[in-house]
Design a protein around this motif. Structure first.
Motif, short mmCIF file in Angstrom:
data_model
loop_
_atom_site.label_atom_id
_atom_site.label_comp_id
_atom_site.label_asym_id
_atom_site.label_seq_id
_atom_site.Cartn_x
_atom_site.Cartn_y
_atom_site.Cartn_z
N PRO A 58 0.83 -1.21 0.20
CA PRO A 58 0.07 -0.06 -0.13
C PRO A 58 0.88 1.11 -0.03
CG PRO A 58 -0.05 -0.93 2.18
CD PRO A 58 0.70 -1.91 1.07
N THR A 59 0.55 2.40 -0.54
CA THR A 59 1.05 3.49 -0.50
C THR A 59 0.52 4.35 0.56
OG1 THR A 59 1.38 3.36 -3.08
CG2 THR A 59 1.58 5.65 -1.77
N TYR A 60 1.25 4.78 1.18
CA TYR A 60 0.96 5.66 2.55
C TYR A 60 1.50 7.08 2.26
CZ TYR A 60 -0.08 1.41 5.10
OH TYR A 60 -0.82 0.18 5.24
N SER A 61 1.26 8.00 3.16
CA SER A 61 1.80 9.38 2.92
C SER A 61 2.11 9.76 4.40
CB SER A 61 0.66 10.36 2.61
OG SER A 61 -0.57 10.47 3.34
N ALA A 62 3.12 10.41 4.26
CA ALA A 62 3.92 10.89 5.62
C ALA A 62 4.12 12.44 5.43
CB ALA A 62 4.95 10.14 5.91
N ALA A 63 3.62 13.24 6.47
CA ALA A 63 4.12 14.85 6.33
C ALA A 63 5.13 14.98 7.54
CB ALA A 63 2.71 15.47 6.67
N VAL A 64 6.07 15.66 7.04
CA VAL A 64 7.15 16.20 8.05
C VAL A 64 6.56 17.56 8.10
CG1 VAL A 64 9.55 16.65 8.48
CG2 VAL A 64 9.00 14.53 7.22
N ILE A 65 6.44 18.00 9.62
CA ILE A 65 5.92 19.29 9.91
C ILE A 65 7.17 19.88 10.60
CG2 ILE A 65 4.22 20.53 11.13
CD1 ILE A 65 2.51 18.61 10.86
N GLY A 66 7.76 20.88 9.92
CA GLY A 66 9.01 21.39 10.26
C GLY A 66 10.22 20.57 9.81
N CYS A 67 10.36 21.05 8.46
CA CYS A 67 11.40 20.29 7.55
C CYS A 67 12.80 20.73 8.46
CB CYS A 67 11.39 20.87 6.24
SG CYS A 67 9.78 20.12 5.54
N GLY A 68 13.06 21.95 8.77
CA GLY A 68 14.32 22.63 9.06
C GLY A 68 15.31 22.76 8.00
N LYS A 69 16.49 23.35 8.35
CA LYS A 69 17.58 23.20 7.47
C LYS A 69 18.91 22.57 7.82
CE LYS A 69 19.10 27.55 10.07
NZ LYS A 69 19.36 28.94 10.12
N PHE A 70 19.89 22.88 6.83
CA PHE A 70 21.39 22.09 7.17
C PHE A 70 21.88 23.09 8.30
CE2 PHE A 70 25.61 21.24 6.13
CZ PHE A 70 25.55 20.08 6.53
N ASN A 71 22.58 22.65 9.16
CA ASN A 71 23.37 23.06 10.27
C ASN A 71 24.90 22.70 10.28
OD1 ASN A 71 21.16 24.39 11.55
ND2 ASN A 71 20.43 22.33 12.15
N PRO A 72 25.46 23.18 9.50
CA PRO A 72 26.96 23.04 9.43
C PRO A 72 27.74 22.95 10.72
CG PRO A 72 26.68 25.14 8.18
CD PRO A 72 25.35 24.60 8.75
N GLY A 73 28.50 21.95 10.71
CA GLY A 73 29.37 21.90 12.15
C GLY A 73 28.37 21.29 13.08
N LYS A 74 27.30 20.99 12.95
CA LYS A 74 26.35 20.39 13.90
C LYS A 74 26.18 18.69 13.47
CE LYS A 74 22.43 21.09 16.83
NZ LYS A 74 21.32 21.85 16.94
N GLU A 75 24.96 18.37 13.71
CA GLU A 75 24.55 16.97 12.95
C GLU A 75 24.51 17.05 11.53
OE1 GLU A 75 22.21 18.28 15.61
OE2 GLU A 75 23.46 17.47 17.25
N GLY A 76 24.27 18.11 11.14
CA GLY A 76 23.99 18.09 9.61
C GLY A 76 22.38 18.59 9.53
#
Length: 140
Positions: free
Chosen positions: A5-23
């Motif tokens: 089955p095809t499901y849908s998943a929404a990520v609320i709060g995509c965020g950005k790249f943080n260099p020098g952190k976790e990415g």
């Protein structure tokens, strides 16, 4: 014939790249997990920052019609099977409550899930009211 089955998943709060952190921000980690569990999943992104939203769309090959500037626009277009709430902690309770009230069957919320016990009680109350009919586990 593919019977997955095809499901849908929404990520609320995509965020950005943080260099020098976790990415990438935690929203990207959730999207990575959804794609790893089900490569055919319909991924949706929500973020008020257009640059963050565009980067999310590009990284995960999400079509522009599946990217939304806010949850109101998301729920006007679709009710996802699952959402991940990856926003600032003060937004967790209202966004979980909104997702449950909109009929989302599975809700993942980053820590801390709420700022106090009253928010937790409100989250549980709406979850029991709106999600009780959906006690099946999604096979993502």
């Amino acid at each position: 014939m593919n019977t997955t089955p095809t499901y849908s998943a929404a990520v609320i709060g995509c965020g950005k790249f943080n260099p020098g952190k976790e990415g990438w921000a935690i929203g990207h980690v959730h999207a990575d997990a959804y794609k790893a569990a089900n490569p055919g999943i319909r991924l949706l992104g929500v973020d008020p920052n257009p640059e963050n939203l565009a980067a999310f769309g590009e990284r995960f090959e999400v079509a522009p019609e599946n990217l939304f500037p806010n949850t109101e626009a998301l729920y006007a277009a679709v009710t996802p099977d699952v959402v991940s709430v990856c926003t600032w902690p003060k937004l967790h309770a209202p966004q979980v409550i909104e997702a449950a009230a909109r009929g989302v069957r599975g809700i993942l919320c980053e820590k801390p899930m709420a700022l106090n016990g009253c928010e937790i009680d409100a989250m549980l109350a709406v979850s029991y009211t709106h999600l009780r009919a959906h006690e099946t586990v999604l096979d993502l």
